[in-house]
Design a protein around this motif. Structure first.
Motif, PDB file in Angstrom:
ATOM      1  N   CYS B 166     -29.632  40.781  54.265  1.00  0.00           N
ATOM      2  CA  CYS B 166     -29.262  41.145  55.643  1.00  0.00           C
ATOM      3  C   CYS B 166     -30.219  40.487  56.628  1.00  0.00           C
ATOM      4  N   CYS B 169     -28.382  40.813  62.130  1.00  0.00           N
ATOM      5  CA  CYS B 169     -27.699  40.224  63.278  1.00  0.00           C
ATOM      6  C   CYS B 169     -26.845  41.272  63.975  1.00  0.00           C
ATOM      7  N   TYR B 170     -26.572  42.367  63.259  1.00  0.00           N
ATOM      8  CA  TYR B 170     -25.735  43.467  63.770  1.00  0.00           C
ATOM      9  C   TYR B 170     -24.283  43.055  64.008  1.00  0.00           C
ATOM     10  N   CYS B 172     -21.995  43.406  61.874  1.00  0.00           N
ATOM     11  CA  CYS B 172     -21.193  44.485  61.293  1.00  0.00           C
ATOM     12  C   CYS B 172     -20.929  45.545  62.357  1.00  0.00           C
ATOM     13  N   ASN B 207     -28.719  49.663  57.098  1.00  0.00           N
ATOM     14  CA  ASN B 207     -27.426  49.712  56.435  1.00  0.00           C
ATOM     15  C   ASN B 207     -27.037  51.127  56.013  1.00  0.00           C
ATOM     16  N   CYS B 228     -19.840  39.905  58.372  1.00  0.00           N
ATOM     17  CA  CYS B 228     -21.208  39.780  57.847  1.00  0.00           C
ATOM     18  C   CYS B 228     -21.494  38.363  57.350  1.00  0.00           C
TER      19      CYS B 228
END
Ligand code: SF4
Ligand code: SF4
Ligand code: SF4
Ligand code: SF4
Ligand code: SF4
Lengths: 337, 276
Positions: B166, B169-170, B172, B207, B228
């Motif tokens: 991960c 980056c946000y 999602c 997450n 993602c």
């Protein structure tokens, strides 16, 4: 006659470099996602990829990096300065757009402040690039005055042989020459023809775009809102971009111990320019997209005489809503006429 | 008439009559196999609308764009059953008023996109009820079964490995219509509740926090996994949470706009298995 490296000898090259205490990195895939990783042998390299998903910049500018630590005891306070890890590295199989991107960021990290975290890693790394013989719909290095066999930012450039069994080798810097000296017995002389470089069409008129961007009249143009309406403000285009370099400094910990870290940040985020007063000068996503384009093709170019984009195309390739800088610059090119 | 032609002419009709001020749909993308969200405001632009099996993005999140629905005018939007469910959740959570939304419903079956009858969120009750029943009998996918068979320790290290990629980056969150908070808890920095660093702990915190915030609200549209860039199988986490709320509370989010959010409501017959 030119100097050649045959694929059959690559494994021995890697072994030789490793014996000399160099770490060898290259394109590899884990969990379905490609990036630059340390490899022990040629078999782990994924040299057929057009481009890795994540970029080379992670090896110089990690996602998160500790800078300082503190620990407060009953009688004393201990502090610690974290330095970037020592160790020389060869980064093999870089694409010319990624290598050029590191050179773009050299200018930034050596501007008002010489960033040790960046330069210690840069100074101890040798970048061995491979010219591209394949490109996809998103590649656009030629639009940025680069090319599939550009030498910018590389210490060694390899040109694939037509027969597909190796590369023609060219050292570009002293660092590159030294790296080749240690594998000299594995290099051959030969006249084998090289493969033609990839055909990458020019997608927009960069100079026309730059003059439109430089005109203050266009700062408030409706164009910005229209082109970026669908942007959802995730930062992935900036995080996957080889030349984006913004970071935030964060303290993690409590009253007794903690770490100060340098973390990636992005102008796509609403928090990026948020003031403590609650006012945000870039209140909308279109203002943030304008910043991204202006920074790369106007401010950065004016200041450092180079665009902060090398045309790798990742911003379009990975955008969840199919945006990216290409379309914006193409649209600006047509606004001209 | 193909479904695409059907909705193009419906869009023209609605825009010409001034019934809706905008149609949020799909248009051609930068390559032949890509589609992108488009915002159509005049009848002559309606021919830009595309509808086929590549139209996957749940567009309901765009309805929450600041100011879009504040003038009481109507907007039409292309939605699948998942999308209509997210519309219902948004209405149930007081984020929008469904009377301002006209639905262009569609489903993807095999190699075809099909229209679903109805135009108001409430018209799709039976379709959603059928989806709920279907979900109950849906077999777990291969990776999900593998995960279930793992010991908690193995499962933890599986997710640790996934989350290690991960990059924070946000995407999602930004792609998720259910992530509508104007200020996300991770963006709160006075105090900083959650580490912003993309290290193992920071990634786990992020997450897992998001998975919990989506429990009983996620409609399994897949926007997060598709967005993602690290290819983390986020849908497996969401699916596990959805299984849990369905098994414990018979709750299927987005049935209608009167449905109470599972974690914000109390019923006397709640199982309360976790309270001693
Ligand atoms: S352009 Fe695309 S990748 Fe970049 S912030 Fe917007 S939605 Fe995300
Ligand atoms: S802006 Fe886009 S094309 Fe340019 S270097 Fe960054 S990711 Fe690559
Ligand atoms: S485009 Fe944005 S994130 Fe990238 S370097 Fe410029 S300001 Fe930073
Ligand atoms: S968590 Fe993912 S699958 Fe669930 S509603 Fe949000 S985007 Fe859709
Ligand atoms: S989209 Fe993927 S990489 Fe980005 S924050 Fe979410 S889980 Fe992490």
């Amino acid at each position: 006659m030119a100097t050649l490296l045959y694929s059959a000898n690559l494994n021995d090259c890697i072994a030789r470099w490793r014996e000399e205490g160099l770490m060898v990195f290259g394109p590899a895939t884990t969990g379905g996602v490609s990036g630059f990783q340390e490899v022990k042998d040629a078999g782990s390299l994924d040299l057929d990829l057009i481009l890795t998903r994540s970029t080379l910049k992670e090896l110089f500018f990690p996602r998160t990096e500790p800078m300082l630590g503190y620990r407060i005891g009953k009688q004393q306070i201990e502090t610690e300065e974290f330095r970037p890890p020592e160790g020389r590295r060869i980064i093999f199989g870089v694409r010319p757009c990624d290598a050029a991107g590191m050179q773009v960021d050299d200018a930034l990290f050596d501007w008002d402040y010489h960033d040790e975290y960046w330069f210690r890693r840069r100074d101890s790394s040798v970048i061995v690039s491979i010219a591209c013989t394949h490109a996809d719909d998103f590649c656009m290095c030629t639009s940025l005055n680069l090319s599939p066999d550009s030498t910018k930012g590389s210490d060694v450039l390899l040109r694939p042989l037509l027969a597909g069994n190796g590369w023609q080798v060219e050292a570009l810097t002293e660092r590159g020459e030294n790296a080749l000296a240690s594998i000299s017995s594995l290099l051959k002389e030969g006249g084998d023809p090289t493969a033609p470089v990839a055909d990458v069409p020019v997608k927009f008129d960069l100079e026309a775009c730059r003059s439109w961007l430089a005109d203050p009249e266009n700062f408030e143009s409706r164009f910005w809102k229209e082109i970026s309406e669908r942007c959802i403000g995730c930062g992935s285009c900036t995080y996957l971009c080889p030349t984006c370099h913004c970071f935030d400094i964060q303290d993690e910990g409590d009253t007794y111990k903690g770490i100060r870290r340098k973390n990636w940040d992005s102008c796509s985020f609403s928090l990026f320019t948020m003031h403590t007063s609650g006012h945000n000068p870039r209140a909308t996503q279109s203002a943030r997209w304008r910043q991204r384009i202006m920074h790369k093709f106007n401010y950065f170019s004016l200041k450092f005489n180079v665009n902060s984009c090398t045309g790798c195309g990742r911003c379009t390739r990975e955008c969840p809503v199919d945006m990216g800088v290409t379309e914006t610059l193409q649209a600006i090119s047509t606004l001209q006429r | 008439m193909s479904i695409q032609e059907h909705y193009r002419s419906r869009a023209k009709e609605l825009l010409s009559a001034g019934t809706v001020k905008m149609v949020i749909g799909y248009g051609a993308g930068s390559t032949p196999d890509r589609r992108r969200p488009v915002f159509i405001t005049s009848p002559d632009e309606a021919d830009r609308l595309v509808l086929d099996t590549t139209c996957r993005t749940n567009l309901s999140g765009y309805l929450l764009r600041e100011g879009l629905l504040s003038d009481q005018k109507q907007v039409a939007v292309f939605l699948t059953v998942d999308g209509i469910r997210s519309l219902n959740v948004l209405a149930a959570e007081s984020q929008l008023d469904t009377s301002q939304v006209l639905v262009f419903g569609f489903g993807i079956e095999g190699d075809q996109a099909r229209a679903i009858e109805g135009e108001r969120a409430a018209d799709f009750k039976s379709v959603i009820a059928a989806a709920k029943e279907q979900r109950k009998s849906q077999p777990a996918d291969e990776l999900q079964e593998k995960l279930e068979a793992m010991t908690p320790k193995e499962r933890f290290s599986f997710w640790e490995g996934e989350f290690s990629r991960c990059i924070k980056c946000y995407a999602c969150r930004q792609a998720c219509p259910m992530c509508w908070c104007r200020r996300c808890v991770v963006d709160n920095n006075q105090p900083q509740w959650v580490n912003t660093s993309s290290h193992t702990l920071g990634n786990l915190e992020w997450n897992l926090l998001r998975a919990f915030h989506l429990a009983g609200r996620c409609v399994e549209c897949g926007n997060c996994s598709r967005a993602c860039p690290a290819d983390i199988p986020l849908h497996l986490l969401n699916r596990r949470m959805a299984d849990e709320v369905q098994a414990s509370f018979d709750h299927y989010p987005g049935m209608d706009e009167a449905q109470e959010p599972v974690l914000a409501s109390f019923r006397k017959d709640d199982p309360e298995t976790f309270i001693l």
